[in-house]
Scaffold this active site. Structure first.
Site, PDB file in Angstrom:
ATOM      1  N   GLU A  67     -19.816  -0.270  40.232  1.00 37.84           N
ATOM      2  CA  GLU A  67     -18.792  -0.878  41.580  1.00 37.84           C
ATOM      3  C   GLU A  67     -18.521  -2.154  41.007  1.00 37.84           C
ATOM      4  O   GLU A  67     -17.588  -2.682  41.725  1.00 37.84           O
ATOM      5  CB  GLU A  67     -19.890  -0.895  42.709  1.00 37.84           C
ATOM      6  CG  GLU A  67     -20.805  -1.934  42.696  1.00 37.84           C
ATOM      7  CD  GLU A  67     -22.170  -1.505  42.175  1.00 37.84           C
ATOM      8  OE1 GLU A  67     -23.240  -2.407  41.961  1.00 37.84           O
ATOM      9  OE2 GLU A  67     -22.334  -0.449  41.418  1.00 37.84           O
TER      10      GLU A  67
ATOM     11  N   PHE B 298     -21.485  -0.892  33.831  1.00 38.64           N
ATOM     12  CA  PHE B 298     -20.270  -1.694  34.042  1.00 38.64           C
ATOM     13  C   PHE B 298     -19.529  -1.999  32.735  1.00 38.64           C
ATOM     14  O   PHE B 298     -18.481  -2.153  32.244  1.00 38.64           O
ATOM     15  CB  PHE B 298     -20.515  -3.179  34.733  1.00 38.64           C
ATOM     16  CG  PHE B 298     -21.370  -3.885  34.007  1.00 38.64           C
ATOM     17  CD1 PHE B 298     -20.739  -4.712  32.762  1.00 38.64           C
ATOM     18  CD2 PHE B 298     -22.532  -4.254  34.094  1.00 38.64           C
ATOM     19  CE1 PHE B 298     -21.513  -5.641  32.377  1.00 38.64           C
ATOM     20  CE2 PHE B 298     -23.518  -5.239  33.358  1.00 38.64           C
ATOM     21  CZ  PHE B 298     -23.027  -5.945  32.480  1.00 38.64           C
TER      22      PHE B 298
ATOM     23  N   LYS C  63     -20.588   8.669  39.351  1.00 40.19           N
ATOM     24  CA  LYS C  63     -20.794   7.443  40.149  1.00 40.19           C
ATOM     25  C   LYS C  63     -20.573   6.239  39.235  1.00 40.19           C
ATOM     26  O   LYS C  63     -21.579   5.801  38.267  1.00 40.19           O
ATOM     27  CB  LYS C  63     -22.140   7.387  40.841  1.00 40.19           C
ATOM     28  CG  LYS C  63     -22.118   6.510  42.183  1.00 40.19           C
ATOM     29  CD  LYS C  63     -21.666   5.148  42.043  1.00 40.19           C
ATOM     30  CE  LYS C  63     -22.913   4.223  41.483  1.00 40.19           C
ATOM     31  NZ  LYS C  63     -22.602   2.835  41.173  1.00 40.19           N
TER      32      LYS C  63
ATOM     33  N   CYS D 100     -25.319  -2.600  24.808  1.00 41.76           N
ATOM     34  CA  CYS D 100     -26.568  -2.040  24.590  1.00 41.76           C
ATOM     35  C   CYS D 100     -26.633  -2.010  23.163  1.00 41.76           C
ATOM     36  O   CYS D 100     -27.927  -1.746  22.661  1.00 41.76           O
ATOM     37  CB  CYS D 100     -26.753  -0.734  25.240  1.00 41.76           C
ATOM     38  SG  CYS D 100     -25.832   0.707  24.615  1.00 41.76           S
TER      39      CYS D 100
END
Length: 495
Positions: free
Chosen positions: A175, A148, A172, A280
């Protein structure tokens, strides 16, 4: 309420039997629903990628490169629009979102050089009349699973190189902020990418597991937390796939006694609290060498923190936005509220800050006298929390960092070239900054850590991505005259 749909074979589609909420983190209000793909829908996307593979693989390199040149122009022209989408669903401030798009464009520019990147090698006359040459060929259908925190940059890290190498992709995205991925897929289509080469499916574990288990998908790229990265690496590799799974981080920034302390304090604040710490590569541990340095740097960082403006990312005055979800905000806050019980000194408590509205905001926190073994040191918090660890000397700083299970990024601040060079040599971390707090490599190099920050052998984007998304084939050829043919049962020799 609008439903964010999948993008399969060039078209938006969704049965929407299951959906998930997409929030505006600045207000806490749900703004969209996102369709969660069923097994059948993911398999449709994989089938579309498989069907598109022969045609795309056969497409000439110059024509492939043209797609990336056009894509680069489209991304530059629509940077503001794409940044606004990121801010609305992720929460980061607009300038940060625009910077993310720019870093993604770097990887598109790198991929546009595919004519050079995909060159093989040739050796003439390795034996009398025998030549050898090597080829780089695509691995096939690639699964890309992205986090995300960078909904534009990380997908472009993966899909740009994968597609340039002649592969097709099923992406993918997270979400939590899925719209940017569909936007990118449409830009690829506008740039001339054939339908089915890039497909986007949304969802949860059902979608991920279907990609991991599909025999058609030959390679997996993943960025996320260490536990999930390890799980994905194990499952996908057991299924015979090539895998690169980038995990979490605990990035240290060493401040030596000779460092420019004002510059180091500026860097620490920028690297720890930018994007609300949801990077990160964010600096989460400041390693102060000597108590005198520690006292000064803590005071300087705290003074700068007091001037930060936290608010809605669409407000030009905001320097830091909210966290991605309410649950994540509460998790980050729990580390700060529990720090004192672990023995740390809470210099600035961001959980005490108050914000209007229902957004997922938390203030910036600064913790001193943190030590290994404390949760605030051992865990990847992924929020605006900076821990200060005090060490006596350079050797203790290096030993501290090398003992950590994460090894993504690290930085040293010093004016001494000898110290900096020795640090580069001694430190066991994948990406090193010298007076640079967030040493993310430019697009022509590759990104990735060591230890529990990477599962697999290849780093992401740059030259290593070309290796990951291609298979090498070596051809040995000889064109003898008919009279030269003879039977020889001995072991082949090049002499």
């Amino acid at each position: 309420m609008s439903v964010i749909r999948h993008f399969i074979a060039g078209h938006e589609t969704a049965l929407a039997e299951r959906t998930g909420p997409v929030f505006n983190p600045a207000t806490g209000a749900q703004q969209h629903e996102v369709a969660f793909a069923s097994v059948d829908e993911v398999e449709q996307a994989i089938a579309a990628a498989e069907a598109a593979l022969p045609g795309w693989r056969a497409t000439g390199l110059i024509k492939r490169a043209d797609v990336f040149f056009r894509l680069r122009q489209l991304l530059a022209e629509r940077k503001s629009e794409l940044a606004a989408i990121v801010t609305s669903e992720h929460g980061k401030v607009l300038s940060d979102a625009a910077g993310e798009v720019s870093r993604g464009i770097e990887n598109v520019e790198f991929a546009a050089g595919l004519v050079h990147l995909l060159k093989g090698e040739h050796s003439e006359q390795v034996a009398r009349g025998v030549d050898v040459h090597s080829l780089k060929q695509p691995v096939g259908v690639v699964g890309a699973i992205t986090p995300f925190n960078f909904p534009v940059m990380v997908p472009l890290w993966m899909v740009a190189s994968a597609i340039a190498c002649g592969n097709t992709v099923v992406l993918k995205p997270s979400e939590k902020d899925p719209s940017a991925a569909v936007f990118i897929a449409k830009l690829f289509q506008e740039a001339g990418l054939p339908d089915g080469v890039l497909n986007v499916v949304h969802g949860d574990k059902v979608a991920v597991d279907t990609i991991l288990d599909s025999p058609t998908v030959r390679a997996i790229s993943f960025v996320g937390s260490t536990p999930i990265a390890k799980s994905i690496y194990e499952r996908a590799s057991q299924n015979g796939k090539r895998v690169q799974a980038l995990g979490g981080a605990k990035n240290h920034m060493v401040v030596m006694p000779d460092a420019d302390l004002d510059g180091a304090a500026d860097a620490a604040v920028s690297a720890a609290y930018g994007s609300a710490g949801e990077r990160c590569m964010a600096v989460s541990v400041l390693v102060a060498v000597g108590d005198e340095v520690a006292d000064q740097i803590v005071a300087k960082v705290a003074e700068r923190m007091s001037k930060l403006t936290i608010g809605d990312g669409t407000d030009d005055a905001s320097e830091m936005g909210p966290l991605i979800t309410r649950e994540h905000r509460d998790r980050v806050a729990s580390y700060v509220t529990g720090a004192a019980a672990e023995g740390a000194t809470v210099v600035v408590d961001g959980t005490a800050a108050e914000f209007e509205g229902g957004g997922f905001f938390v203030g910036t926190s600064l913790l001193d006298h943190v030590e290994p073994g404390m949760k605030v040191y051992e865990d990847e918090i992924f929020g605006p929390v900076l821990a200060v660890v005090r060490v006596a000397n350079y050797d203790e700083a290096v030993a501290l960092i090398n003992a950590n299970r994460f090894a993504n990024g690290v930085a040293v601040f010093t004016r001494d070239g000898g110290t900096a060079r020795q640090f580069e040599f001694d430190i066991e971390v994948g990406m090193v900054g010298v007076n640079v707090p967030i040493p993310v490599p430019v697009g022509a190099y590759s990104f990735g850590g060591w230890k529990d920050s990477l599962f697999g052998d290849s780093h992401i984007y740059g030259p290593e991505s070309i290796h990951f998304y291609t298979r090498s084939k070596v051809v040995t050829s000889r064109w003898p005259q008919p009279s030269e043919s003879q039977i020889n049962l001995g072991f082949p020799s090049n002499h």
